[in-house]
Enzyme design. Structure first.
Site, PDB file in Angstrom:
ATOM      1  N   ASN A  68      48.264   0.053  20.133  1.00 23.01           N
ATOM      2  CA  ASN A  68      47.690  -1.244  19.771  1.00 23.01           C
ATOM      3  C   ASN A  68      48.836  -2.206  19.424  1.00 23.01           C
ATOM      4  OD1 ASN A  68      46.768  -3.405  18.062  1.00 23.01           O
ATOM      5  ND2 ASN A  68      44.803  -2.364  17.930  1.00 23.01           N
ATOM      6  N   HIS A 124      50.039  -6.348  16.294  1.00 21.24           N
ATOM      7  CA  HIS A 124      50.950  -6.838  15.264  1.00 21.24           C
ATOM      8  C   HIS A 124      52.290  -7.330  15.797  1.00 21.24           C
ATOM      9  CE1 HIS A 124      47.895  -6.230  12.442  1.00 21.24           C
ATOM     10  NE2 HIS A 124      47.829  -4.930  12.641  1.00 21.24           N
ATOM     11  N   HIS A 130      43.330  -6.445  20.389  1.00 22.95           N
ATOM     12  CA  HIS A 130      42.094  -6.957  19.784  1.00 22.95           C
ATOM     13  C   HIS A 130      42.127  -8.485  19.828  1.00 22.95           C
ATOM     14  CE1 HIS A 130      39.262  -6.756  15.994  1.00 22.95           C
ATOM     15  NE2 HIS A 130      38.789  -7.548  16.936  1.00 22.95           N
ATOM     16  N   ARG A 148      40.680 -11.280  18.432  1.00 25.45           N
ATOM     17  CA  ARG A 148      39.779 -11.591  17.314  1.00 25.45           C
ATOM     18  C   ARG A 148      39.167 -12.973  17.470  1.00 25.45           C
ATOM     19  NH1 ARG A 148      40.505  -7.961  12.771  1.00 25.45           N
ATOM     20  NH2 ARG A 148      39.046  -9.308  11.727  1.00 25.45           N
ATOM     21  N   ARG A 197      43.828 -14.798  15.395  1.00 28.21           N
ATOM     22  CA  ARG A 197      44.945 -14.830  14.431  1.00 28.21           C
ATOM     23  C   ARG A 197      46.219 -14.183  14.987  1.00 28.21           C
ATOM     24  NH1 ARG A 197      42.875 -10.365  10.063  1.00 28.21           N
ATOM     25  NH2 ARG A 197      41.070 -11.710   9.947  1.00 28.21           N
ATOM     26  N   GLU A 235      39.767  -4.587  22.556  1.00 24.72           N
ATOM     27  CA  GLU A 235      38.862  -4.481  21.399  1.00 24.72           C
ATOM     28  C   GLU A 235      38.293  -5.857  21.141  1.00 24.72           C
ATOM     29  OE1 GLU A 235      41.157  -3.190  18.092  1.00 24.72           O
ATOM     30  OE2 GLU A 235      41.486  -1.213  18.912  1.00 24.72           O
ATOM     31  N   THR A 271      39.980  -4.297  10.777  1.00 27.01           N
ATOM     32  CA  THR A 271      38.614  -3.787  10.939  1.00 27.01           C
ATOM     33  C   THR A 271      38.312  -2.815   9.798  1.00 27.01           C
ATOM     34  OG1 THR A 271      39.109  -3.863  13.288  1.00 27.01           O
ATOM     35  CG2 THR A 271      37.037  -2.835  12.657  1.00 27.01           C
ATOM     36  N   GLU A 302      34.518   5.352  19.919  1.00 23.80           N
ATOM     37  CA  GLU A 302      35.778   5.554  19.204  1.00 23.80           C
ATOM     38  C   GLU A 302      35.407   5.805  17.755  1.00 23.80           C
ATOM     39  OE1 GLU A 302      39.207   3.116  20.037  1.00 23.80           O
ATOM     40  OE2 GLU A 302      39.835   3.209  17.940  1.00 23.80           O
ATOM     41  N   HIS A 305      42.342   4.230  13.862  1.00 21.86           N
ATOM     42  CA  HIS A 305      42.417   3.374  12.680  1.00 21.86           C
ATOM     43  C   HIS A 305      43.077   4.109  11.523  1.00 21.86           C
ATOM     44  CE1 HIS A 305      41.793  -0.012  10.089  1.00 21.86           C
ATOM     45  NE2 HIS A 305      41.512  -0.680  11.175  1.00 21.86           N
TER      46      HIS A 305
END
Ligand code: PXP
Length: 237
Positions: free
Chosen positions: A6, A9, A42, A44, A48, A69, A100, A150, A191
């Site tokens: 993922n 970040h 993801h 969002r 962001r 995602e 999340t 998931e 996660h």
């Protein structure tokens, strides 16, 4: 067991200064080179970190697969329909959350989820629902016609000291994985997984793929993304 990286970040760091670097796409390519089996992003609702242009660039350039995602927001479902990632994972989203915070409540959002599934199925996208290790949620996911689930490992990951409690949660996850597999679902998990807690989850052989972000991107600041991915792959193996 596959590893999806993922890369959200990487974009968080970029957005901290509104610069063009670091590039999520470059990190996706380096992750692949180091053994990642897929790239997860993801998009969002508040954009962001990851933006539409990131998703498009990554989709066009990676050789493995893209797992997008997303929430059930109609504009984002339409975006996924147009971009056609190989996988979509539907997640709950709250504006104020740092990340999340739990699984999707499939039982209470049947109709909304079904509509999104029907739309995305027209493009042969493999659809997964991010849910708690809860048999009723799994049963309903299967009923709605998804290909995969998931399992949210956040609750497990957040237990640091109470071994008894952690073992109970691990048992819960195992039960959920076996049940989902038995009813014909592909089972992914993720996660909160990191270099310390991943091996217990990776020892559940029936899991198809782990999606890991924050810990790998954080470790990459010390050692570089290639080493960070290689070390995580080794732990999983
Ligand atoms: N899987 C899902 C569905 C997620 O929402 C996230 C966080 O975006 C992850 C996996 C990765 O979580 P983490 O960053 O804690 O590794």
């Amino acid at each position: 067991m596959k590893l999806g990286i993922n890369i959200d970040h990487v974009a968080t760091l970029r957005e901290a200064r509104g610069e063009e670097y670091p590039s999520p796409m470059e990190i996706a390519l380096l992750s692949e080179k180091s053994g990642a089996d897929g790239i997860t992003m993801h998009l969002r609702e508040d954009r962001r970190h990851i933006k539409e242009k990131d998703v498009i660039k990554v989709k066009e350039n990676i050789k493995t697969k893209l797992n997008l995602e997303m929430s059930l927001a109609p504009d984002i479902v339409s975006f996924a329909y147009d971009v056609e990632p190989r996988d979509v994972c539907i997640v709950p989203e709250n504006r104020e959350e740092l990340t999340t915070e739990g699984g999707l409540d499939v039982l209470n959002q049947k109709e909304k989820i079904k509509k999104a599934i029907e739309k995305l199925k027209n493009k042969n996208i493999c659809i997964s629902l991010f849910i708690e290790p809860d048999l009723k949620q799994i049963e309903m996911s299967k009923f709605l016609g998804v290909d995969a689930i998931e399992i949210h490992t956040g609750r497990y990951s957040n237990i640091y000291f109470d071994r008894e409690k952690k073992d109970l949660e691990l048992e819960n996850i195992k039960k959920a994985v076996f049940f989902a597999r038995d009813i014909g679902l592909l089972v992914n998990a993720g996660h909160g997984l990191n270099y310390k807690n991943v091996t217990e989850i990776a020892s559940i052989k029936e899991i198809n793929e782990l999606n890991i972000g924050h810990s790998i991107i954080s470790y990459a600041i010390y050692v570089g993304i290639e080493k960070a991915v290689i070390e995580m792959k080794k732990l999983i193996e």
